[in-house]
Design a protein around this motif. Structure first.
Motif, PDB file in Angstrom:
ATOM      1  N   PRO A  35      13.915  32.437  48.169  1.00 14.28           N
ATOM      2  CA  PRO A  35      12.510  32.436  48.582  1.00 14.28           C
ATOM      3  C   PRO A  35      12.066  31.079  49.124  1.00 14.28           C
ATOM      4  O   PRO A  35      12.447  30.036  48.586  1.00 14.28           O
ATOM      5  N   VAL A  36      11.299  31.134  50.209  1.00 13.35           N
ATOM      6  CA  VAL A  36      10.735  29.934  50.820  1.00 13.35           C
ATOM      7  C   VAL A  36       9.217  30.107  50.841  1.00 13.35           C
ATOM      8  O   VAL A  36       8.702  31.023  51.479  1.00 13.35           O
ATOM      9  N   LEU A  37       8.517  29.250  50.118  1.00 14.63           N
ATOM     10  CA  LEU A  37       7.059  29.300  50.090  1.00 14.63           C
ATOM     11  C   LEU A  37       6.533  28.279  51.085  1.00 14.63           C
ATOM     12  O   LEU A  37       6.795  27.085  50.956  1.00 14.63           O
ATOM     13  N   VAL A  38       5.813  28.767  52.100  1.00 15.35           N
ATOM     14  CA  VAL A  38       5.240  27.884  53.104  1.00 15.35           C
ATOM     15  C   VAL A  38       3.755  27.714  52.792  1.00 15.35           C
ATOM     16  O   VAL A  38       3.026  28.698  52.670  1.00 15.35           O
ATOM     17  N   ASP A  39       3.338  26.471  52.650  1.00  8.51           N
ATOM     18  CA  ASP A  39       1.950  26.135  52.366  1.00  8.51           C
ATOM     19  C   ASP A  39       1.339  25.546  53.629  1.00  8.51           C
ATOM     20  O   ASP A  39       1.681  24.440  54.029  1.00  8.51           O
ATOM     21  N   PHE A  40       0.482  26.324  54.293  1.00  5.24           N
ATOM     22  CA  PHE A  40      -0.261  25.812  55.441  1.00  5.24           C
ATOM     23  C   PHE A  40      -1.495  25.107  54.890  1.00  5.24           C
ATOM     24  O   PHE A  40      -2.309  25.731  54.208  1.00  5.24           O
ATOM     25  N   GLU A  66      15.922  24.930  42.081  1.00  3.77           N
ATOM     26  CA  GLU A  66      16.645  25.384  43.274  1.00  3.77           C
ATOM     27  C   GLU A  66      16.357  26.850  43.617  1.00  3.77           C
ATOM     28  O   GLU A  66      16.816  27.343  44.639  1.00  3.77           O
ATOM     29  N   GLY A  67      15.607  27.538  42.764  1.00  8.12           N
ATOM     30  CA  GLY A  67      15.304  28.948  43.011  1.00  8.12           C
ATOM     31  C   GLY A  67      14.293  29.177  44.114  1.00  8.12           C
ATOM     32  O   GLY A  67      14.076  30.304  44.545  1.00  8.12           O
ATOM     33  N   VAL A  68      13.673  28.102  44.588  1.00 10.03           N
ATOM     34  CA  VAL A  68      12.673  28.249  45.642  1.00 10.03           C
ATOM     35  C   VAL A  68      12.657  26.984  46.497  1.00 10.03           C
ATOM     36  O   VAL A  68      12.967  25.891  46.020  1.00 10.03           O
ATOM     37  N   TRP A  77       5.075  38.034  51.102  1.00  9.53           N
ATOM     38  CA  TRP A  77       3.780  37.913  50.432  1.00  9.53           C
ATOM     39  C   TRP A  77       2.979  36.853  51.156  1.00  9.53           C
ATOM     40  O   TRP A  77       3.537  35.943  51.753  1.00  9.53           O
ATOM     41  N   ARG A  78       1.659  37.014  51.114  1.00 10.55           N
ATOM     42  CA  ARG A  78       0.792  36.055  51.791  1.00 10.55           C
ATOM     43  C   ARG A  78      -0.559  36.057  51.105  1.00 10.55           C
ATOM     44  O   ARG A  78      -1.082  37.111  50.747  1.00 10.55           O
ATOM     45  N   SER A  93       9.359  37.434  41.311  1.00  7.01           N
ATOM     46  CA  SER A  93       9.458  38.868  41.605  1.00  7.01           C
ATOM     47  C   SER A  93      10.163  39.140  42.930  1.00  7.01           C
ATOM     48  O   SER A  93      10.610  40.252  43.183  1.00  7.01           O
ATOM     49  N   HIS A  94      10.284  38.119  43.780  1.00  9.82           N
ATOM     50  CA  HIS A  94      10.965  38.279  45.078  1.00  9.82           C
ATOM     51  C   HIS A  94      12.295  37.553  45.124  1.00  9.82           C
ATOM     52  O   HIS A  94      12.915  37.485  46.178  1.00  9.82           O
ATOM     53  N   SER A  95      12.727  37.005  43.995  1.00  6.76           N
ATOM     54  CA  SER A  95      13.987  36.238  43.993  1.00  6.76           C
ATOM     55  C   SER A  95      15.199  37.153  44.111  1.00  6.76           C
ATOM     56  O   SER A  95      15.170  38.273  43.663  1.00  6.76           O
TER      57      SER A  95
END
Length: 99
Positions: free
Chosen positions: A14-19, A43-45, A80-81, A97-99
């Motif tokens: 999973p890659v969480l992008v914070d705009f 390392e999980g994200v 997810w967004r 939940s998306h890993s």
């Protein structure tokens, strides 16, 4: 920037992008929460911060109308967004939940 952004979100974890924006109050509240999430998940994200003022084309392409907006990707797909600030526990559960 464009090709590297695609490379970043095509990760198999999973890659969480914070705009975000420097002038945004809620973005400043979110920053330490994201640090805590990264500390817990390690390392999980992958967490990536994108400054909307410096990356206006990218923000427009992903229809980011308000900041902070977080988008979770895996293998290049948006999973997810949400706009606004979430607490660490909520964010951690969403990412897990998306890993």
């Amino acid at each position: 920037m464009k090709s590297s952004f695609n490379d970043i979100i095509n990760d198999d974890k999973p890659v969480l992008v914070d705009f975000f924006a420097d002038w945004c109050g809620p973005c400043k509240m979110l920053a330490p929460i994201l640090k805590d999430v990264k500390a817990e998940l390690g390392e999980g994200v992958k967490i990536v911060k994108i400054d909307v003022d410096r990356n206006q084309e990218l923000a427009a392409k992903y229809q980011v109308r308000g900041v902070p907006t977080m988008i979770l990707y895996k293998n290049g797909k948006q999973l997810w967004r949400q706009s606004g600030v979430l607490q660490k526990q909520q964010l951690t559960e969403i990412i897990r939940s998306h890993s």
